[in-house]
Design an enzyme around this catalytic site. Structure first.
Site, PDB file in Angstrom:
ATOM      1  N   GLU A 291       0.820  -1.218   0.000  1.00 26.73           N
ATOM      2  CA  GLU A 291       0.000   0.000   0.000  1.00 26.73           C
ATOM      3  C   GLU A 291       0.849   1.261   0.000  1.00 26.73           C
ATOM      4  OE1 GLU A 291      -4.334  -1.112   1.891  1.00 26.73           O
ATOM      5  OE2 GLU A 291      -2.943   0.043   3.118  1.00 26.73           O
ATOM      6  N   HIS A 312       9.419 -26.252  -1.731  1.00 26.95           N
ATOM      7  CA  HIS A 312       8.891 -27.414  -2.446  1.00 26.95           C
ATOM      8  C   HIS A 312       7.754 -27.032  -3.388  1.00 26.95           C
ATOM      9  CE1 HIS A 312      11.134 -30.501  -0.116  1.00 26.95           C
ATOM     10  NE2 HIS A 312      11.217 -29.484   0.729  1.00 26.95           N
ATOM     11  N   LYS A 426     -14.042  -1.047  -4.307  1.00 21.35           N
ATOM     12  CA  LYS A 426     -15.161  -0.784  -3.397  1.00 21.35           C
ATOM     13  C   LYS A 426     -16.317  -0.106  -4.133  1.00 21.35           C
ATOM     14  CE  LYS A 426     -12.239  -0.222   0.721  1.00 21.35           C
ATOM     15  NZ  LYS A 426     -11.816   0.702   1.792  1.00 21.35           N
TER      16      LYS A 426
END
EC number: 5.3.1.9
Length: 450
Positions: A291, A312, A426
């Site tokens: 951010e 892995h 949003k």
């Protein structure tokens, strides 16, 4: 002062040489001065810089008192928040507590079970959590500056109803703790009208920098962790990283190396640990840097990995994939606990060469071998040595990375203290949900999704 964090840059060579670090010193010092003088972008959100020595002592005492009440009252403590409102506390609790703290008997745990809600919108997650805790004594800490952030607001509505049905309104208000704005917002209004005990999110501290405010301190204290030690670690780090000499200031050196690598095309930084309890510290770090730096078409992409597990799965890519990666290893010098590998007479697994060695010794050799292998494959490695995982060193780590983040953002020419890009999804989500005032946008989005 205890031993400090230390930085090993030997395996960033030959990708970054010492003269390149020295070249950046004056620029980094200038950016640090800009932070200190509060003259740069986002200067209204620099309260975190002096927080370790300039926090509200009266509120700090109330936090410890509330934490004792939670420990003595509740079987389960629900922490409701998203992003910076929960990642810091979860990182601390998981780093310092028993790995399986929620599975221990309360006589061993001596604190409530702690679960996190309001960090997603999954009905399955919420239903499973409610099923788990419905018959237990519950306390809730809801954390939101505004009180209208979708994920925690939904979660709190559900838990508020659960507590009021279970204990009545009067009983529920004794079990709900709200961490929010000092004077305004939906949660402040609700908390004042219902009579919840409240704690303040400072106006000058942004969410991702807020772990050493009541946002993080109440859940951390309720888990039994010593928050005085945590603040002491952060205060000592603040003092240590006030030096303007790049030879002495490890924050400066970290900023210099990561930005020198970025300028050479190393656009992804992987924060790597060899301790599973550091997983959520990586999640906190990803938000802090993602951010802060990711804007204006710029920024180092923050990724995190848990080794040796992820060796892995991601090991092949790191070793031989696109060469745009550098790694920052968190090397824990002394584990919380030790366990010896015993000899087996039959030795069918061929592991007797490890007999009488501590598992942590094996873990450290895995770290050392990985640093060398990845370095040979074209991946520079920064190693941050941490003496132990404790409240004190959590405070040190937080301040180290926060200060480095602020300086690094300015060095990249961005405002590291805003996050305008998070509003885009949003707006779309609210329109698609039919939130009043978004009707025209809803029709446009629905057409695009056909």
């Amino acid at each position: 002062m205890k031993n400090s964090l230390s930085l090993d840059l030997t395996k960033t060579k030959p990708y970054v040489e010492e003269h390149e670090i020295q070249y950046l010193e004056s620029i980094i010092r200038e950016m640090d001065n800009t932070l200190g003088k509060k003259t740069g972008p986002g200067n209204k959100f620099l309260g975190w810089m002096d927080l370790p020595i300039n926090y509200n002592k009266e509120e700090f005492a109330r936090i410890k008192k509330a934490a004792e009440k939670i420990k003595n009252t509740c079987d389960v403590f629900i922490v409701i928040g998203i992003g910076g409102s929960y990642l810091g506390s979860r990182a601390a609790i998981e780093m310092i507590s028993n790995t399986f703290y929620n599975n221990l008997d309360k006589s061993q745990r001596k604190v409530p079970q702690i679960y996190f809600a309001g960090n997603n919108i999954s009905s399955t997650y919420m239903a499973d959590l409610l099923e788990l805790v419905k018959d237990k004594d519950i306390c809730v800490n809801v954390i939101s500056k505004s009180g209208t952030t979708t994920e925690p607001a939904i979660a709190f509505r559900i838990f508020k109803e659960l507590l009021e049905n279970k204990y009545g309104k009067e009983g529920a208000k004794e079990r709900i703790f709200a961490t929010t704005d000092a004077a305004k917002g939906a949660l402040r209004t609700l908390a004042d009208s219902e009579g919840y005990e409240t704690f303040v999110i400072p106006d000058d501290v942004g969410g991702r920098f807020s772990v050493l405010t009541p946002v993080g301190l109440l859940p951390i204290a309720a888990s039994g962790i010593d928050i005085d030690e945590m603040m002491k670690g952060a205060a000592d780090a603040r003092q240590e990283y006030s030096s303007d000499n790049i030879e002495k200031n490890h924050v400066y050196r970290y900023v210099a190396v990561r930005n020198a690598l970025y300028r050479k095309g190393k656009t992804t930084e992987m924060l790597v640990n060899f301790e599973p309890c550091l997983h959520y510290f990586g999640e906190w770090w990803k938000q802090l840097y993602g951010e802060s730096e990711g804007k204006d078409g710029k920024g180092i992409f923050p990724a995190a990995a848990d080794f040796s597990t992820d060796l892995h799965s991601m090991g092949q890519y790191i070793q031989e994939g696109l060469r745009n990666i550098f790694e920052t290893f968190i090397n824990v010098e002394n584990p919380r606990k030790s366990i010896m590998i015993k000899e087996d007479k039959e030795n069918l697994d061929g592991l007797n060469f490890l007999a009488e060695k501590d598992m942590d010794y094996v873990n450290h050799q895995a770290l050392r071998g990985t640093v060398l292998a990845h370095n040979d494959g074209g991946v520079p490695a920064i190693v941050l040595n941490v003496p132990e995982l404790s409240a004190y060193y959590f405070g040190q780590l937080v301040y180290f990375f926060e200060k480095a983040c602020g300086i690094s953002g300015y060095l990249q020419g961005v405002n590291p203290f805003d996050q305008p890009g998070v509003e885009a999804y949003k707006k779309n989500m609210f329109a698609l949900l039919g939130k009043p005032g978004h009707e025209d946008m809803k029709a446009t989005l629905e057409e695009r999704l056909k």
